[in-house]
Enzyme design. Structure first.
Site, PDB file in Angstrom:
ATOM      1  N   HIS A   1       0.840  -1.216   0.000  1.00 41.04           N
ATOM      2  CA  HIS A   1       0.000   0.000   0.000  1.00 41.04           C
ATOM      3  C   HIS A   1       0.862   1.249   0.000  1.00 41.04           C
ATOM      4  CE1 HIS A   1       1.157  -0.424   4.207  1.00 41.04           C
ATOM      5  NE2 HIS A   1       0.795   0.833   4.418  1.00 41.04           N
TER       6      HIS A   1
ATOM      7  N   ASP B   1       0.456   5.016   2.000  1.00 42.04           N
ATOM      8  CA  ASP B   1      -0.330   5.434   3.157  1.00 42.04           C
ATOM      9  C   ASP B   1      -1.469   6.382   2.777  1.00 42.04           C
ATOM     10  OD1 ASP B   1       1.103   3.943   5.013  1.00 42.04           O
ATOM     11  OD2 ASP B   1       2.651   5.484   5.181  1.00 42.04           O
TER      12      ASP B   1
ATOM     13  N   HIS C   1       4.709   0.308   0.135  1.00 43.57           N
ATOM     14  CA  HIS C   1       5.503  -0.450   1.110  1.00 43.57           C
ATOM     15  C   HIS C   1       4.685  -1.586   1.714  1.00 43.57           C
ATOM     16  CE1 HIS C   1       3.539   2.773   3.363  1.00 43.57           C
ATOM     17  NE2 HIS C   1       3.596   2.003   4.438  1.00 43.57           N
TER      18      HIS C   1
ATOM     19  N   ARG D   1       5.546   6.092  14.274  1.00 43.95           N
ATOM     20  CA  ARG D   1       5.401   6.705  12.955  1.00 43.95           C
ATOM     21  C   ARG D   1       4.789   8.097  13.046  1.00 43.95           C
ATOM     22  NH1 ARG D   1       1.495   4.353   8.173  1.00 43.95           N
ATOM     23  NH2 ARG D   1       0.010   5.873   8.967  1.00 43.95           N
TER      24      ARG D   1
HETATM   25  C1  SIN Z   1       3.266   1.211   7.769  1.00 49.11           C
HETATM   26  O1  SIN Z   1       3.413   2.416   7.894  1.00 49.11           O
HETATM   27  O2  SIN Z   1       2.548   0.730   6.913  1.00 49.11           O
HETATM   28  C2  SIN Z   1       4.025   0.279   8.693  1.00 49.11           C
HETATM   29  C3  SIN Z   1       5.374  -0.028   8.189  1.00 49.11           C
HETATM   30  C4  SIN Z   1       6.150  -0.899   9.133  1.00 49.11           C
HETATM   31  O3  SIN Z   1       5.739  -1.090  10.291  1.00 49.11           O
HETATM   32  O4  SIN Z   1       7.205  -1.400   8.742  1.00 49.11           O
END
Ligand code: SIN
Length: 275
Positions: free
Chosen positions: A96, A98, A251, A266
């Site tokens: 995906h 974000d 990612h 995050r």
């Molecule tokens: C995400 O922001 O999708 C999570 C990425 C991660 O935890 O590596």
């Protein structure tokens, strides 16, 4: 500042920058140029409080909050992404970009590793500009005119996949059913490069195609966009910080560490309307 490539195509590890310092405008300009070029920047051995992480993020724009996941700590802009040892689903465990269900999806995300398993829990990235470049001119020009509908419904609607993570404060809501339309190919606002902008988590259909045509084309694009040729991989250690450009990459957070805990922090930087 020194940059070492993460793969033959994109991504770079940055050495010689302490992100807890008050960085000069020149350093930020260099980082922004590197970010636009490499899309994924990795910094090792950083000691960052949530406040310092937010201060760094604000050098790239206004910080966002997640519409469907509640921050558990002191700051609504800081999302603790936790997988407990007995979680069967992890946050971000599928390809995906974000928040593409927003009218203005985030420009980028800045993820800091607090506690990670000794092995596993890597994050994969896929370069959507390289994926677009590899398509035939005929396919490119067909995609250039198309738009797709995005929604958070499958992830954050009632019973949605992302509500199944026990550790995260996510509650399914009808508000997730709202949909928004974005171009299938977006032009990067800072570099002018074109990249694919559909993803398995949030894209629902391509406008103007019959359901079976849309499903077949999206399936092709999802597979093509995440072909291993266009990917790189970040291995985390406590203190690693990675920032990625949501306008240029997808990612995938791997969940191959059952029985272990993983804790990331995050923040996201607000973006513009894709065009
Ligand atoms: C995400 O922001 O999708 C999570 C990425 C991660 O935890 O590596």
């Amino acid at each position: 500042m020194e940059l070492a490539p993460l793969s033959g195509i994109f991504g770079a590890e940055v050495d010689g920058v302490d992100l807890s310092d008050e960085l000069t405008d020149t350093t930020i300009a260099e980082l922004r140029a590197a970010f636009n070029k490499h899309h994924v920047l990795v910094f090792r051995d950083q000691e960052l409080s949530p406040e310092a992480q937010m201060a760094f993020g604000r050098r790239f724009g206004e910080l966002d909050t997640h519409p469907f996941v509640h921050a558990v700590g002191e700051y609504e802009e800081v999302l603790d992404i936790v997988t407990e040892p007995d979680d069967t689903v992890n946050f971000g465990g599928g390809w995906h970009s974000d928040l593409t269900f927003l009218e203005e999806p985030d420009l980028g995300s800045i993820l800091y590793a607090v506690d990670v398993p000794a092995a596993g829990g890597d994050t994969l990235f896929a370069d959507q500009q390289a994926a677009y470049d590899a398509l035939s001119p005929t396919m490119q020009s067909m995609l250039d005119g198309l738009t797709a509908v995005h929604s958070a419904r499958r992830q954050y609607g009632e019973g949605g996949l992302s509500t199944k993570s026990k550790a995260m404060q996510t509650h399914g809501t009808d508000a997730a059913a709202t949909s928004i339309e974005h171009p299938v190919v977006r032009t990067h606002p800072e570099t002018g490069r074109k990249g694919l902008f559909v993803n398995r988590a949030f894209t629902e259909r391509i406008r103007g195609l019959r359901q079976n045509e849309s499903a077949a084309l999206l399936e092709f694009l999802y597979d093509h966009a995440t072909n291993e040729t266009f990917t790189c991989r970040v291995k985390w250690q406590p203190g690693t910080l990675t920032m990625w450009d949501n306008r240029a990459v997808q990612h995938f957070a791997l969940h191959d560490y059952a029985g272990k805990r993983r804790h990331m922090r995050r923040i996201t930087v607000k973006g513009d309307r894709p065009s």
